[in-house]
Design an enzyme around this catalytic site. Structure first.
Site, PDB file in Angstrom:
ATOM      1  N   GLU A   1      34.776  82.086  61.052  1.00  0.00           N
ATOM      2  CA  GLU A   1      35.724  82.206  62.177  1.00  0.00           C
ATOM      3  C   GLU A   1      35.037  82.457  63.510  1.00  0.00           C
ATOM      4  OE1 GLU A   1      38.599  85.068  60.772  1.00  0.00           O
ATOM      5  OE2 GLU A   1      39.018  83.868  58.989  1.00  0.00           O
TER       6      GLU A   1
ATOM      7  N   ASN B   1      32.848  78.317  58.433  1.00  0.00           N
ATOM      8  CA  ASN B   1      34.170  78.387  57.805  1.00  0.00           C
ATOM      9  C   ASN B   1      35.177  78.820  58.873  1.00  0.00           C
ATOM     10  OD1 ASN B   1      35.779  78.416  55.361  1.00  0.00           O
ATOM     11  ND2 ASN B   1      35.760  80.660  55.450  1.00  0.00           N
TER      12      ASN B   1
ATOM     13  N   HIS C   1      45.005  78.097  55.351  1.00  0.00           N
ATOM     14  CA  HIS C   1      46.108  79.033  55.101  1.00  0.00           C
ATOM     15  C   HIS C   1      47.356  78.425  55.758  1.00  0.00           C
ATOM     16  CE1 HIS C   1      43.525  82.120  53.460  1.00  0.00           C
ATOM     17  NE2 HIS C   1      42.715  81.976  54.492  1.00  0.00           N
TER      18      HIS C   1
ATOM     19  N   GLU D   1      40.042  78.103  51.439  1.00  0.00           N
ATOM     20  CA  GLU D   1      40.908  79.293  51.260  1.00  0.00           C
ATOM     21  C   GLU D   1      42.378  78.890  51.171  1.00  0.00           C
ATOM     22  OE1 GLU D   1      40.149  82.399  54.137  1.00  0.00           O
ATOM     23  OE2 GLU D   1      37.984  82.074  54.104  1.00  0.00           O
TER      24      GLU D   1
ATOM     25  N   ASP E   1      46.120  78.505  50.674  1.00  0.00           N
ATOM     26  CA  ASP E   1      47.362  79.080  50.166  1.00  0.00           C
ATOM     27  C   ASP E   1      48.500  78.565  51.031  1.00  0.00           C
ATOM     28  OD1 ASP E   1      47.036  80.783  52.417  1.00  0.00           O
ATOM     29  OD2 ASP E   1      46.424  82.495  51.197  1.00  0.00           O
TER      30      ASP E   1
HETATM   31  O1  G3I Z   1      38.482  98.625  50.461  1.00  0.00           O
HETATM   32  C1  G3I Z   1      39.599  99.316  51.042  1.00  0.00           C
HETATM   33  C2  G3I Z   1      39.988 100.468  50.196  1.00  0.00           C
HETATM   34  O2  G3I Z   1      38.935 101.394  50.157  1.00  0.00           O
HETATM   35  C3  G3I Z   1      41.271 101.093  50.777  1.00  0.00           C
HETATM   36  O3  G3I Z   1      41.709 102.098  49.934  1.00  0.00           O
HETATM   37  C4  G3I Z   1      42.368 100.041  50.903  1.00  0.00           C
HETATM   38  C5  G3I Z   1      43.618 100.595  51.566  1.00  0.00           C
HETATM   39  O4  G3I Z   1      44.323  99.595  52.256  1.00  0.00           O
HETATM   40  O5  G3I Z   1      41.873  99.000  51.700  1.00  0.00           O
HETATM   41  C6  G3I Z   1      40.750  98.360  51.166  1.00  0.00           C
HETATM   42  O6  G3I Z   1      40.362  97.361  52.029  1.00  0.00           O
HETATM   43  C7  G3I Z   1      41.164  96.187  52.055  1.00  0.00           C
HETATM   44  C8  G3I Z   1      40.234  95.012  51.786  1.00  0.00           C
HETATM   45  O7  G3I Z   1      40.941  93.803  51.924  1.00  0.00           O
HETATM   46  C9  G3I Z   1      39.606  95.064  50.394  1.00  0.00           C
HETATM   47  O8  G3I Z   1      40.602  95.013  49.429  1.00  0.00           O
HETATM   48  C10 G3I Z   1      41.783  96.048  53.424  1.00  0.00           C
HETATM   49  O9  G3I Z   1      42.737  97.069  53.603  1.00  0.00           O
HETATM   50  C11 G3I Z   1      42.429  94.700  53.572  1.00  0.00           C
HETATM   51  O10 G3I Z   1      42.852  94.539  54.903  1.00  0.00           O
HETATM   52  C12 G3I Z   1      41.420  93.607  53.236  1.00  0.00           C
HETATM   53  O11 G3I Z   1      42.060  92.352  53.377  1.00  0.00           O
HETATM   54  C13 G3I Z   1      41.214  91.226  53.228  1.00  0.00           C
HETATM   55  C14 G3I Z   1      41.081  90.511  54.561  1.00  0.00           C
HETATM   56  O12 G3I Z   1      40.317  89.327  54.384  1.00  0.00           O
HETATM   57  C15 G3I Z   1      40.386  91.397  55.597  1.00  0.00           C
HETATM   58  O13 G3I Z   1      40.319  90.758  56.791  1.00  0.00           O
HETATM   59  C16 G3I Z   1      41.869  90.306  52.219  1.00  0.00           C
HETATM   60  O14 G3I Z   1      41.871  90.934  50.941  1.00  0.00           O
HETATM   61  C17 G3I Z   1      41.124  88.982  52.152  1.00  0.00           C
HETATM   62  O15 G3I Z   1      41.867  88.071  51.389  1.00  0.00           O
HETATM   63  C18 G3I Z   1      40.975  88.407  53.554  1.00  0.00           C
HETATM   64  O16 G3I Z   1      40.236  87.229  53.462  1.00  0.00           O
HETATM   65  C19 G3I Z   1      40.082  86.505  54.684  1.00  0.00           C
HETATM   66  C20 G3I Z   1      38.787  85.726  54.577  1.00  0.00           C
HETATM   67  O17 G3I Z   1      37.731  86.609  54.303  1.00  0.00           O
HETATM   68  C21 G3I Z   1      38.500  84.947  55.850  1.00  0.00           C
HETATM   69  N1  G3I Z   1      39.618  84.092  56.183  1.00  0.00           N
HETATM   70  C22 G3I Z   1      40.907  84.740  56.248  1.00  0.00           C
HETATM   71  C23 G3I Z   1      41.189  85.473  54.949  1.00  0.00           C
HETATM   72  C24 G3I Z   1      42.552  86.076  54.987  1.00  0.00           C
HETATM   73  O18 G3I Z   1      42.606  87.086  55.978  1.00  0.00           O
END
Ligand code: G3I
Length: 356
Positions: free
Chosen positions: A169, A211, A247, A275, A277
């Site tokens: 990004e 990406n 997405h 990615e 969905d």
């Molecule tokens: O690891 C913490 C954990 O310690 C905590 O307890 C919990 C509470 O909310 O959060 C956890 O972190 C989360 C993390 O995913 C790991 O699970 C974050 O809150 C959550 O915001 C994060 O979301 C991820 C997101 O990227 C972050 O920007 C999504 O799972 C993931 O699918 C998403 O993936 C991105 C790609 O990398 C790039 N392109 C867009 C895509 C969708 O946003």
């Protein structure tokens, strides 16, 4: 249609050939409960027959505790992408201290199930540790930190991760300007070339990607990405592919997706849908699920129609593990398997597109 897996012989695709077997593909988890199991040839095998990879983003924490998730991931998908655990905050939570445990778990799962592994992601503006974002580093130190991270990660997974989203990004959410992230602000535009070169030195065999999201159709952002890719290639920078994140909201697949992919492949690059969905406004009715299936079909057909499109990765396995509902309240049901990991119309549409 769903048949309990315990009662039927199954065909498992391994390395492009079909093996007939009766035992569960994945060990561990609770005792033999009936699980939803899709009919027909798994997506990974259908993809292999067509010369493309069908993959899914994977999460080792869900993998550990959910047997249906593990089964679908192993049986249906030929590649894994680390949804979160190869991001900087997980891999290098403290300066110079690497935690490989979660990434290793995925790489090992992929090895065990004869799956390719995509690495995601080296440089991004999200999911970075505080020591990095709040360190106040000047250009020289930040460049050295960046190079060290890339080198360490790629050398560790050399030969086990075949492609990396080196840059994630790099453009603003909309429009054609580079995103003013920490890397751009401190190192200038050259951070992109430098990261790609460093990655190539560390693993000369890995396919190196930029990406991006919102670049699936032709627009100011994809035009800017095209110009960036062209200038990197002209300068001899080792860039091999463009990740079309994809997405979408239901009905939102751009009509010029194929044409847009082709202009990148005509530069000599490969493209991958990285990615995919397709979110639906909840609750999702039959009509919406059918429309969603059409979108999945279109994307897979498009990849097959564009020579140089290497595969399609979906962003998660089932609706229960998708990132969408927590990020976009009121939206969801975005993946080919449902909350209980039973196949949805989108799954059958992918099978059909791949020739069943
Ligand atoms: O690891 C913490 C954990 O310690 C905590 O307890 C919990 C509470 O909310 O959060 C956890 O972190 C989360 C993390 O995913 C790991 O699970 C974050 O809150 C959550 O915001 C994060 O979301 C991820 C997101 O990227 C972050 O920007 C999504 O799972 C993931 O699918 C998403 O993936 C991105 C790609 O990398 C790039 N392109 C867009 C895509 C969708 O946003």
């Amino acid at each position: 249609m769903v048949t309990p897996r315990s009662t039927r012989l199954r065909l498992l695709a391994i390395g492009g050939s079909l093996l007939l077997f009766t035992a569960p593909a994945v060990a561990g988890g609770q005792a033999a409960a009936a699980q939803p199991h899709p009919d027909g040839v798994p997506l990974r095998e259908l993809g292999a027959r067509q010369g493309i990879r069908i993959g899914a983003a994977a999460n080792p924490f869900v993998l550990e505790k959910n047997r249906a998730y593990r089964t679908m991931l192993a049986d249906q998908y030929g590649t894994l992408t680390a949804e979160n655990v190869m991001k900087w905050d997980t891999l290098q939570p403290e300066r110079g201290v690497f935690d490989w445990s979660h990434a290793d778990a995925l790489v090992e799962f992929a090895r065990k199930h004869h799956q390719g592994m995509r690495g995601h992601t080296l440089l991004w503006h999200n999911q970075n540790p505080k020591w990095l974002t709040e360190g106040g580093f000047g250009p020289e130190e930040l460049r050295s930190i960046m190079r060290e991270h890339i080198r360490t990660v790629l050398e560790r997974y050399r030969g086990r991760v075949y492609a990396w989203d080196v840059i994630n990004e790099p453009f603003r959410d909309e429009g054609g300007e580079l995103r003013p992230n920490m890397w751009l602000k401190t190192l200038g535009e050259d951070y992109i070339a430098e990261a790609l070169k460093t990655a190539h030195e560390a693993d000369p065999d890995a396919r190196l990607y930029i990406n991006e999201f919102g670049i699936e159709g032709r627009n100011a952002k994809s035009d800017a990405l095209y110009e960036l890719a062209k200038s990197l290639l002209d300068a001899g920078v080792p860039l091999h592919g463009i990740g079309f994140q994809s997405h979408f909201r239901v009905g939102g697949v751009p009509e010029d997706l194929a044409e847009n992919m082709r202009r990148f492949t005509e530069l000599g690059l490969e493209v991958t849908v990285t990615e995919l969905d397709v979110s639906i406004g909840m609750p999702a009715g039959e009509k919406e699920l059918r429309a969603q299936a059409d979108d999945y079909r279109t994307v897979v057909e498009t990849c097959l129609a564009v020579s140089g499109c290497k595969g399609v990765t979906v962003w998660g396995v089932g609706d229960a593990d998708s990132w969408i509902p927590s990020w976009f309240p009121g939206w969801g049901a975005a993946l080919p398997f449902d909350q209980g990991y039973a196949p949805k119309p989108a799954y059958s549409a992918m099978q059909e597109a791949l020739g069943r």
